[in-house]
Enzyme design. Sequence first.
Site, mmCIF file in Angstrom:
data_model
loop_
_atom_site.group_PDB
_atom_site.id
_atom_site.type_symbol
_atom_site.label_atom_id
_atom_site.label_comp_id
_atom_site.label_asym_id
_atom_site.label_seq_id
_atom_site.Cartn_x
_atom_site.Cartn_y
_atom_site.Cartn_z
ATOM 1 N N LYS A 186 2.602 -3.177 7.341
ATOM 2 C CA LYS A 186 2.787 -3.409 5.904
ATOM 3 C C LYS A 186 4.261 -2.845 5.348
ATOM 4 C CE LYS A 186 0.345 -4.707 2.809
ATOM 5 N NZ LYS A 186 0.208 -6.194 2.520
ATOM 6 N N TYR B 278 -1.582 -0.301 11.020
ATOM 7 C CA TYR B 278 -1.788 -1.117 9.797
ATOM 8 C C TYR B 278 -0.590 -0.800 8.849
ATOM 9 C CZ TYR B 278 -3.078 -1.624 4.667
ATOM 10 O OH TYR B 278 -3.196 -2.359 3.355
ATOM 11 N N THR C 83 0.811 -1.132 -0.059
ATOM 12 C CA THR C 83 -0.156 0.015 0.029
ATOM 13 C C THR C 83 0.741 1.436 0.011
ATOM 14 O OG1 THR C 83 -1.385 1.276 1.508
ATOM 15 C CG2 THR C 83 -0.009 -0.224 2.601
ATOM 16 N N ASP C 84 0.195 2.325 -0.508
ATOM 17 C CA ASP C 84 1.019 3.710 -0.436
ATOM 18 C C ASP C 84 1.053 4.120 1.077
ATOM 19 O OD1 ASP C 84 -1.741 4.424 -0.150
ATOM 20 O OD2 ASP C 84 -1.803 5.924 -1.860
ATOM 21 N N GLU C 85 0.116 3.573 2.140
ATOM 22 C CA GLU C 85 0.238 4.058 3.375
ATOM 23 C C GLU C 85 1.503 4.002 3.972
ATOM 24 O OE1 GLU C 85 -3.552 3.330 5.281
ATOM 25 O OE2 GLU C 85 -4.528 2.824 3.547
HETATM 26 P P1 NAD Z 1 -9.162 -7.922 2.374
HETATM 27 O O1 NAD Z 1 -9.249 -7.599 3.650
HETATM 28 O O2 NAD Z 1 -10.463 -7.493 1.467
HETATM 29 O O3 NAD Z 1 -8.905 -9.269 2.060
HETATM 30 C C1 NAD Z 1 -7.689 -9.769 2.688
HETATM 31 C C2 NAD Z 1 -7.807 -11.389 2.692
HETATM 32 O O4 NAD Z 1 -6.716 -11.837 3.140
HETATM 33 C C3 NAD Z 1 -8.936 -12.070 3.135
HETATM 34 O O5 NAD Z 1 -9.627 -12.950 2.267
HETATM 35 C C4 NAD Z 1 -8.613 -12.597 4.513
HETATM 36 O O6 NAD Z 1 -9.265 -13.764 4.758
HETATM 37 C C5 NAD Z 1 -7.189 -12.993 3.926
HETATM 38 N N1 NAD Z 1 -6.248 -13.156 5.296
HETATM 39 C C6 NAD Z 1 -6.074 -12.349 6.277
HETATM 40 N N2 NAD Z 1 -5.278 -12.843 7.168
HETATM 41 C C7 NAD Z 1 -4.660 -14.099 6.369
HETATM 42 C C8 NAD Z 1 -3.854 -15.176 7.130
HETATM 43 N N3 NAD Z 1 -3.226 -15.198 8.071
HETATM 44 N N4 NAD Z 1 -3.531 -16.231 6.232
HETATM 45 C C9 NAD Z 1 -4.271 -16.322 5.216
HETATM 46 N N5 NAD Z 1 -5.116 -15.370 4.705
HETATM 47 C C10 NAD Z 1 -5.294 -14.528 5.251
HETATM 48 O O7 NAD Z 1 -7.884 -6.868 1.700
HETATM 49 P P2 NAD Z 1 -8.002 -6.148 0.242
HETATM 50 O O8 NAD Z 1 -8.505 -5.112 0.361
HETATM 51 O O9 NAD Z 1 -8.332 -7.347 -0.717
HETATM 52 O O10 NAD Z 1 -6.182 -5.973 0.358
HETATM 53 C C11 NAD Z 1 -5.308 -7.107 -0.476
HETATM 54 C C12 NAD Z 1 -4.087 -6.604 -0.132
HETATM 55 O O11 NAD Z 1 -3.718 -5.558 -0.793
HETATM 56 C C13 NAD Z 1 -3.535 -6.430 1.295
HETATM 57 O O12 NAD Z 1 -2.294 -6.859 1.336
HETATM 58 C C14 NAD Z 1 -3.429 -4.804 1.341
HETATM 59 O O13 NAD Z 1 -2.651 -4.244 2.259
HETATM 60 C C15 NAD Z 1 -3.158 -4.304 -0.153
HETATM 61 N N6 NAD Z 1 -3.718 -3.224 -0.844
HETATM 62 C C16 NAD Z 1 -5.075 -2.852 -0.457
HETATM 63 C C17 NAD Z 1 -5.525 -1.383 -1.061
HETATM 64 C C18 NAD Z 1 -7.133 -1.166 -1.007
HETATM 65 O O14 NAD Z 1 -7.398 -0.067 -1.028
HETATM 66 N N7 NAD Z 1 -7.820 -2.425 -0.467
HETATM 67 C C19 NAD Z 1 -4.662 -0.775 -1.424
HETATM 68 C C20 NAD Z 1 -3.445 -1.227 -1.379
HETATM 69 C C21 NAD Z 1 -2.854 -2.429 -1.186
#
Ligand code: NAD
Length: 353
Positions: free
Chosen positions: A164, A160, A135-137
């Site tokens: 990350k 968070y 993430t950009d955070e």
């Molecule tokens: P989300 O919370 O919707 O999904 C996360 C998934 O990870 C869930 O299905 C959860 O069951 C699974 N999970 C959590 N802990 C786990 C573990 N210990 N073992 C196996 N599975 C596990 O998240 P998202 O929004 O789809 O984000 C996905 C990735 O992208 C993350 O790494 C997040 O940091 C990154 N990201 C998200 C955004 C955003 O805006 N949503 C932006 C940039 C980066």
Amino acid sequence: MTKRFLITGGAGFIGSAVVRHLLQETDHRACVVDKLTYAANLASLSSVAGNPRYWFVQADIADAVRMTDVFADYRPDVVMHLAAESHVDRSIDCPAPFIQTNIVGTYVLLEAALAYWRALPNNLKRDFRFHHISTDEVFGSLKADGCFNEATAYAPGSPYAASKASSDHLVRSWHHTHGLPVLITNCSNNYGPYQFPEKLIPLMAINGIEGRELPVYGSGRNVRDWLYAEDHVRALLIVIADGRLGETYCIGGRSERTNLEVVKTICRLLDELDPSKTIGPRQKLIRLVADRPGHDLRYAIDPTRICSELGWQPRESFEAGLRKTIKWYLANRSWWQEIRSSVYAGERLGAPA
Ligand code: NAD
């Protein structure tokens, strides 16, 4: 060539978009490894569940024995690591799972990947990729001007973001120290169908549909740079195909909006697409509430590297992507009603003490 993708967190918002894309738009195979936390939803994968190129394993990425077995059984060409605890507000209330999954889990996965990669024959070893999705955070908060890019120093503000940032450093060090072929991407805020309704856009859309209050933190002037999830997915696959090993790519939609602007746009779209005499104009549901502790003011990405080196461009404008998203939440009420009634009813998380 058909590849075998191992997708951690594939039952989450972005992970499920990756899996649907791989199985519906390409010939690749996809194995999801997901613990199925509160944020997971197998209904988001129902359109691919019967596909013979799809596998599902329920497992915790912090379970070293299970991860070793997954690599041995599935034998991936590419790992896309998306599993994470992802909601800033929850990291304020209860940081423990963020440390456990985002840091310890990433470390366990790296060790399993390294042992597997070292034992591969040379041709497969050369082509293997471990892609860490971040993430950009991790870069902290911007003032009114400037953007994050690949050279920006890390300065995470929330638990968070700090978890990350730690995982990014671990991944980079497994490349530097052991030569594991990694790629890292740092993306701005995603939105789109299938997003868990604790995040701003789906929470506001669903509250607006139901005529409930629309709580906006602080002054509503915090700025985020929005990207449609499908554009993020295409960026990730381009980085896997053509990205330089060990490099970072920043991904963003050049779509900065204040939170208040976003919520007002959602109100306008709902009034147009789902007019309701009982609810009336949705803007009157907006309430400014106590700010999130440590709320970062502004995030914005300069995506020049991925655009110029790898030829990626977002396809969706914010206005068009948001309209599609609102239409999806209107047309897929059972998807979110199930969550609202059993997992998360929309209550305030991460409130100041
Ligand atoms: P989300 O919370 O919707 O999904 C996360 C998934 O990870 C869930 O299905 C959860 O069951 C699974 N999970 C959590 N802990 C786990 C573990 N210990 N073992 C196996 N599975 C596990 O998240 P998202 O929004 O789809 O984000 C996905 C990735 O992208 C993350 O790494 C997040 O940091 C990154 N990201 C998200 C955004 C955003 O805006 N949503 C932006 C940039 C980066």
